[in-house]
Design a protein around this motif. Sequence first.
Motif, PDB file in Angstrom:
ATOM      1  N   GLY A 238       0.779  -1.237   0.000  1.00 21.52           N
ATOM      2  CA  GLY A 238       0.000   0.000   0.000  1.00 21.52           C
ATOM      3  C   GLY A 238       0.813   1.290   0.000  1.00 21.52           C
ATOM      4  O   GLY A 238       0.234   2.365  -0.041  1.00 21.52           O
ATOM      5  N   VAL A 239       2.160   1.194   0.007  1.00 21.41           N
ATOM      6  CA  VAL A 239       2.941   2.445   0.022  1.00 21.41           C
ATOM      7  C   VAL A 239       3.215   2.920  -1.406  1.00 21.41           C
ATOM      8  O   VAL A 239       3.113   2.146  -2.365  1.00 21.41           O
ATOM      9  CB  VAL A 239       4.303   2.282   0.761  1.00 21.41           C
ATOM     10  N   ASN A 240       3.577   4.193  -1.517  1.00 17.12           N
ATOM     11  CA  ASN A 240       3.953   4.730  -2.825  1.00 17.12           C
ATOM     12  C   ASN A 240       5.349   4.230  -3.171  1.00 17.12           C
ATOM     13  O   ASN A 240       6.289   4.427  -2.386  1.00 17.12           O
ATOM     14  CB  ASN A 240       3.967   6.259  -2.792  1.00 17.12           C
ATOM     15  N   VAL A 241       5.476   3.616  -4.335  1.00 19.56           N
ATOM     16  CA  VAL A 241       6.740   2.965  -4.679  1.00 19.56           C
ATOM     17  C   VAL A 241       7.298   3.553  -5.970  1.00 19.56           C
ATOM     18  O   VAL A 241       6.566   3.758  -6.939  1.00 19.56           O
ATOM     19  CB  VAL A 241       6.531   1.442  -4.882  1.00 19.56           C
ATOM     20  N   PHE A 242       8.617   3.822  -5.964  1.00 16.32           N
ATOM     21  CA  PHE A 242       9.326   4.106  -7.220  1.00 16.32           C
ATOM     22  C   PHE A 242      10.292   2.949  -7.415  1.00 16.32           C
ATOM     23  O   PHE A 242      11.120   2.692  -6.550  1.00 16.32           O
ATOM     24  CB  PHE A 242      10.083   5.436  -7.112  1.00 16.32           C
ATOM     25  N   PHE A 243      10.150   2.210  -8.508  1.00 18.97           N
ATOM     26  CA  PHE A 243      11.149   1.176  -8.753  1.00 18.97           C
ATOM     27  C   PHE A 243      11.861   1.427 -10.064  1.00 18.97           C
ATOM     28  O   PHE A 243      11.287   1.895 -11.043  1.00 18.97           O
ATOM     29  CB  PHE A 243      10.601  -0.243  -8.610  1.00 18.97           C
ATOM     30  N   PHE A 350      -0.571  13.576  -3.114  1.00 26.66           N
ATOM     31  CA  PHE A 350      -1.254  13.099  -4.313  1.00 26.66           C
ATOM     32  C   PHE A 350      -2.727  12.755  -4.032  1.00 26.66           C
ATOM     33  O   PHE A 350      -3.311  11.846  -4.633  1.00 26.66           O
ATOM     34  CB  PHE A 350      -0.536  11.880  -4.924  1.00 26.66           C
ATOM     35  N   GLY A 351      -3.302  13.486  -3.099  1.00 19.50           N
ATOM     36  CA  GLY A 351      -4.718  13.304  -2.784  1.00 19.50           C
ATOM     37  C   GLY A 351      -5.035  11.912  -2.279  1.00 19.50           C
ATOM     38  O   GLY A 351      -6.175  11.455  -2.375  1.00 19.50           O
ATOM     39  N   GLY A 352      -4.014  11.214  -1.742  1.00 21.84           N
ATOM     40  CA  GLY A 352      -4.256   9.887  -1.162  1.00 21.84           C
ATOM     41  C   GLY A 352      -4.197   8.759  -2.188  1.00 21.84           C
ATOM     42  O   GLY A 352      -4.400   7.602  -1.841  1.00 21.84           O
ATOM     43  N   ILE A 353      -3.884   9.085  -3.447  1.00 17.47           N
ATOM     44  CA  ILE A 353      -3.753   8.026  -4.473  1.00 17.47           C
ATOM     45  C   ILE A 353      -2.450   7.270  -4.225  1.00 17.47           C
ATOM     46  O   ILE A 353      -1.426   7.894  -3.929  1.00 17.47           O
ATOM     47  CB  ILE A 353      -3.718   8.651  -5.888  1.00 17.47           C
ATOM     48  N   GLN A 354      -2.482   5.941  -4.361  1.00 15.25           N
ATOM     49  CA  GLN A 354      -1.216   5.207  -4.256  1.00 15.25           C
ATOM     50  C   GLN A 354      -0.480   5.282  -5.586  1.00 15.25           C
ATOM     51  O   GLN A 354      -1.024   4.929  -6.641  1.00 15.25           O
ATOM     52  CB  GLN A 354      -1.437   3.734  -3.889  1.00 15.25           C
ATOM     53  N   LEU A 355       0.777   5.743  -5.529  1.00 15.67           N
ATOM     54  CA  LEU A 355       1.568   5.902  -6.751  1.00 15.67           C
ATOM     55  C   LEU A 355       2.475   4.699  -6.963  1.00 15.67           C
ATOM     56  O   LEU A 355       3.112   4.222  -6.019  1.00 15.67           O
ATOM     57  CB  LEU A 355       2.458   7.138  -6.640  1.00 15.67           C
ATOM     58  N   ILE A 356       2.527   4.247  -8.210  1.00 15.27           N
ATOM     59  CA  ILE A 356       3.464   3.182  -8.575  1.00 15.27           C
ATOM     60  C   ILE A 356       4.252   3.739  -9.756  1.00 15.27           C
ATOM     61  O   ILE A 356       3.729   3.838 -10.875  1.00 15.27           O
ATOM     62  CB  ILE A 356       2.715   1.881  -8.940  1.00 15.27           C
ATOM     63  N   LEU A 357       5.474   4.176  -9.483  1.00 12.73           N
ATOM     64  CA  LEU A 357       6.271   4.868 -10.498  1.00 12.73           C
ATOM     65  C   LEU A 357       7.410   3.958 -10.920  1.00 12.73           C
ATOM     66  O   LEU A 357       8.022   3.288 -10.079  1.00 12.73           O
ATOM     67  CB  LEU A 357       6.839   6.170  -9.924  1.00 12.73           C
ATOM     68  N   CYS A 358       7.704   3.989 -12.212  1.00 14.48           N
ATOM     69  CA  CYS A 358       8.699   3.048 -12.701  1.00 14.48           C
ATOM     70  C   CYS A 358       9.472   3.692 -13.842  1.00 14.48           C
ATOM     71  O   CYS A 358       8.891   4.419 -14.659  1.00 14.48           O
ATOM     72  CB  CYS A 358       7.936   1.817 -13.160  1.00 14.48           C
ATOM     73  N   GLY A 359      10.758   3.467 -13.906  1.00 15.94           N
ATOM     74  CA  GLY A 359      11.550   4.017 -15.004  1.00 15.94           C
ATOM     75  C   GLY A 359      13.010   4.076 -14.617  1.00 15.94           C
ATOM     76  O   GLY A 359      13.394   3.695 -13.508  1.00 15.94           O
TER      77      GLY A 359
END
Length: 647
Positions: A238-243, A350-359
């Motif tokens: 459930g955490v915001n992740v950058f991978f 981010f207004g409570g949206i869970q972010l999944i960022l990748c790059g």
Amino acid sequence: MDEENDSPTSCRHCSQLQCAVTVESVATSNGAGGKKTTHRTALVTVGRNEYRDIFIRLDLGGSSLTYELKDVRVHYKFARDGRGSIELPSKRIVVQLSNCPPHKLNVLLRSLDAKLMLMKKGLDVKSTPVSVRERLLGGLPRAFEKLSPLTLNEMKQLQNCTRQFADNTNVSTNPPAKCSPGRTPKSKRSSGMMKRSLKDENSSENNMPEVSQNMPTDGDRLQLSAEQKTVVKAVLSGVNVFFTGSAGTGKSLVLRRIVGFLPASTTFITAATGVAACQIGGVTVHSFAGIGSGQFDLERSFELASRRHIAQQWRKCTHLIIDEISMIDADFFTKMEHVARYVRGNDRPFGGIQLILCGDFFQLPPVTPFGVERKFCFESAAWLSCVARTIVLKEVRRQSDSQYVSVLQQIRFGRCGAAAANLLNETRNNCLEKAGVLPTRLCTHTNDADAVNRSSLDKLKGEQKLFSAIDSESIPDSVQSNAPKDLKLIVGAQVMLTKNLDLSRNLSNGARGVVKSFRNGYPVVQFAVGFEELIRPAKFTIRLPGNQAWITRVQIPLRLAWAISIHKSQGMTLDCVEMSLSRVFEDGQAYVALSRAKSLQSIRVLDFDPNCIRANERVVRFYEQISREESSDDVPVYKRQRLGQFR
Ligand SMILES: Nc1ncnc2c1ncn2[C@@H]1O[C@H](COP(=O)(O)OP(=O)(O)OP(=O)(O)O)[C@@H](O)[C@H]1O
Ligand SMILES: [Mg+2]
């Protein structure tokens, strides 16, 4: 604890899922009894009682419903959209499941269907029919145990059933998909009273031409590595992740897998560019955000994002996936973050949206107008407040040759020693032409690539064949897809597969070939991997901006492949490539080009000059900081980065 089986990515958890549930009681012929109740959050569990009867339990927050699943019909055609249903004709009830994690739903419904079939055929080895009298006298304790995953043995039995069915009826059946229950063909199924509720499921396939039966698996069968599973688990926590990680570490593959575990209609899949969005079945992040390309001030951005359909998306979104995040600039990311809080009326990051960022920030950077200072999104305050966990994938999967991998690692950091330069220089002598298949030219500029394709096609003599796609709904020309609306082919055309057709025979997305002839109206392609294949139309699924349902396009899964721009090639794995890097104009551009191939033997660099190798200094510092945090004992990997430290 059994790590593998108890992992949230395994099938063990697929007997239970959280989703929206509608219970519809179907009206009788005199109109009595029709009723529908919807619960937006419910827990659905499929299990067995002490007599091994199969039940579905719906926990509806405060109340629960349990139904025995006997003589039911299970529908999972739209599992990919997170929708499915179970018909209980004897009770005149349909249980509809929506907003489900697609992968979990697919496994749950397919295994359920399979187990029900085994029971019906008396092949469920552990269950023996128990009479009512025996049940009453038996005195077993009441039990409810979650349905176990399909065993290998059960799958074999199902395959036998399917084969027998085919033998008896002379119907040719496709090999069942993983966990496939070998379903009875539609014509043989009884036409149930609930046809009405299910007619939509069957309508979209009418008038489709003969579609390739090769399994377009998109790598579904590949086993994730331990580090890749870590990413999935982090996201599911459930955490915001950058991978991140080097080119070819499987970031996009992991993203596609993650999508299968998240609620379908509230997860938005986006990427920085249209081409990258196609690779993961999403839309561009710009079309999702609805604030143009970020050129407006905040007030105007709020106005734009408040338009009804855009605001609806923002409010609905629980998970936002962004691939190729390196190409999103800090300003745009910051505006999105403000807009998210404003439109959703929620002041959490981010207004409570869970972010999944990748790059990979070492690859192509954001496109910025000439003279405007480039700012990466990791340099923004929004990034610092939003990204809670950073994970770096280390194992390169695209290339297996360790020498090539180490050359690419140097180049990624903007370095190129003499040995590496030599190796790349030597590739100019590589002979890549195989069975008439020429290497794809990677061009620094898009116009060059288009011109090469056009003129090469025009030079060929013979009749050009036009393949026009069949769409399930109209798709605007502005929407990018791996499959063009119109595809012109001719004998001799250099082509590339745009879909994974059969990974076991290397017929994967990016596989190179040449059109040899046409048979039954379809192209026969000689592939560089050594054989000819008739390429039939295949189904592509496309999402329109703002539309969470998949739209189907049926088209020949090929594109012209004399040339492609480096920008468009980002994210691709290519069979054989040739490039001239003398006109490279971006940091990371040479790295992207050089990292598309699978081996040093399948690449030809015509004019290698170490000066074309460039990495951005701030990106280097960002990654050095991440690796310091990873190796430090006291600082957790997911520690938030401090503002401004990379400048
Ligand atoms: N666990 C795995 N097992 C086998 N092959 C894998 C695995 N993970 C990735 N691959 C393969 O490695 C190749 C690269 O994967 P992918 O395109 O996802 O990498 P990426 O990190 O997104 O690369 P890029 O940065 O270039 O976009 C693909 O052919 C993919 O099928
Ligand atoms: Mg990728």
